[in-house]
Structures are given as structure tokens and as C-alpha cells.
Design a protein around this motif. Structure first.
Motif, short mmCIF file in Angstrom:
data_model
loop_
_atom_site.label_atom_id
_atom_site.label_comp_id
_atom_site.label_asym_id
_atom_site.label_seq_id
_atom_site.Cartn_x
_atom_site.Cartn_y
_atom_site.Cartn_z
N GLY A 69 44.57 47.02 32.97
CA GLY A 69 44.05 46.79 32.22
C GLY A 69 42.67 46.41 31.92
N CYS A 70 41.99 46.96 32.37
CA CYS A 70 40.52 47.04 32.28
C CYS A 70 39.77 48.00 31.06
N MET A 93 37.36 43.68 33.89
CA MET A 93 38.74 43.40 33.25
C MET A 93 38.46 41.80 33.33
N ASN A 95 38.89 37.82 31.78
CA ASN A 95 40.21 36.18 31.94
C ASN A 95 39.55 35.31 31.98
N GLN A 157 45.49 41.72 37.79
CA GLN A 157 46.07 41.63 36.45
C GLN A 157 47.35 40.59 36.46
N LYS A 160 47.23 37.43 36.66
CA LYS A 160 45.97 35.99 36.30
C LYS A 160 45.90 35.01 35.64
#
Ligand SMILES: [Zn+2]
Length: 228
Positions: A69-70, A93, A95, A157, A160
């Protein structure tokens, strides 16, 4: 490997004075990722690349960070010698709002002949930058560092809901030859991706007792923490 992954995931928790129970989400994430991280570790171990030549390794790290997810930037960094390509990997990443934490792995291997006899032992030979034939081996643990780094990205990830902020994952080339960190800075690491509030890096270390991690902050004082 689980020790390494627990280790790097434990450091922020340790700094925040949290206690990690055996059944904590972090421990569960580490345990469930372990088989696939071991496979990655063995693959990287079998395909070592010398400092400044981390093409395959960097591509693998980039692929895994992207899958976790980066937002990934490849071939990042500038060596003093403009003819050299820099294989730095940066994965961001995001969040929500919060601190920025940099997490680093090194990626290069050493001109060492492997004689471990392991089924996944390196048989790689290459010419070094001076044109001499050399064997190549991950004899410094960077293979384990990368696997734990990938596991950290996957776990962050997955968890999160438990943290806020930005993590900058840095795959550093040419750690053994020293020039890789300089190349990342010269390429504008902090200008482009932001200056982190905290930076975490780790290395395996032969003089620490088995089952312990050593934590060093800005000063050379080391704290020993027994692993659960
Ligand atoms: Zn090393």
C-alpha cells in the motif's frame, strides 16, 4: 525472522511504553507473515548483489512496498559519480495526520564466498568494480533486514486503525560502501518526502546475547531489552 519483525515493530511501542502481549495484534501480524517473509528472505539470500548494483533487490523491495500500500519511488538517489545509477527505493505510507517516521533497510551484499552449505546458499559470482571476479553473499544480515522491513510495511498497513501519521520506508543502497546514504540525501530525500520526526534503523549484531535487542538513541548508550 519473527524476532526481527517483532523487534522493529516493538521499538515504537517500547518508546511509547506499551507492553506487547503474546496475543497482541502486532505479534499476530508477525506470526502470520512469517512463512512468506522467510521465503522472501531465502530468495534475497540466494540473489545477493554488491553495493551500487542492487537492481534486482531494489525491484523486489519496491514491488513488496507497493503491494503493502505504499506510494513507491524507484531508482532514487544521486551518487557523486553521475555515471552510477542509484537504486534507492522510497515507499510512503500515509495514514492521516500525525508524526512522520522513517524506517530504513540496507540492501547490498558483500564480496564474500558462502560456505554455509544451506540449501539456499548463494552461489553468485560477479566482477567487482575493479574488474576482479568475486563471490557475493549476504554475510551482513541485510537479507533479514529487508524481510523484516517488508513485514513491517505489511503489518502497518494491516494495523492502520491503530496508528496515525506517515511512514517513509527507505531502501538504502550501498550501505557497505557507505555512499548510499549520501546519495539518498544528495537526491533530495528530505526535500521531496519530508523530514521525519523519528528515524528507525536496525542491524543484526553478533555481540548481543541471543534473544535480546539493543536500543540506541542519539547517544551511544545501549539499552538491552529481552524479547518475549
Ligand atoms: Zn550491514
Amino acid at each position: 525472522m519473527k524476532v526481527f519483525l517483532s523487534l522493529i515493530l516493538s521499538i515504537p511501542a517500547f518508546l511509547a511504553n506499551l507492553v506487547l502481549a503474546q496475543d497482541s495484534p502486532v505479534e499476530k501480524a508477525a506470526a502470520s507473515e512469517l512463512p512468506s517473509l522467510l521465503a522472501i528472505y531465502k530468495d534475497i539470500h540466494s540473489h545477493p548483489e554488491l553495493s551500487g548494483h542492487e537492481e534486482r533487490t531494489a525491484a523486489l523491495v519496491a514491488k513488496e512496498l507497493r503491494a503493502a500500500g505504499c506510494e513507491v519511488t524507484e531508482n532514487f538517489g544521486k551518487y557523486d559519480n553521475p555515471k552510477l545509477k542509484c537504486y534507492g527505493v522510497i515507499g510512503v505510507m500515509k495514514n492521516g495526520s500525525g508524526p512522520t517516521v522513517l524506517v530504513r533497510t540496507d540492501m547490498d551484499a558483500l564480496p564474500v564466498h558462502e560456505e554455509t552449505g544451506l540449501p539456499y546458499a548463494s552461489t553468485v559470482t560477479t566482477k567487482n568494480d575493479e574488474g576482479r571476479d568475486v563471490s557475493v553473499m549476504h554475510a551482513c544480515g541485510h537479507d533479514a533486514h529487508m524481510a523484516a522491513f517488508i513485514g513491517t510495511a505489511r503489518a502497518l498497513q494491516r494495523l492502520k486503525q491503530d496508528w496515525n501519521g506517515t511512514v517513509i520506508f527507505v531502501g538504502q543502497p550501498a550501505e557497505e560502501a557507505v555512499g548510499g546514504a549520501r546519495a539518498l540525501l544528495k537526491g533530495g530525500l528530505y526535500n521531496r518526502f519530508g523530514k521525519p520526526d523519528f528515524a528507525l534503523g536496525f542491524h543484526d549484531k553478533a555481540d548481543l546475547p541471543t534473544g535480546h535487542i539493543g536500543v540506541t538513541q542519539a547517544t551511544p548508550t545501549r539499552t538491552l531489552i529481552p524479547l518475549m
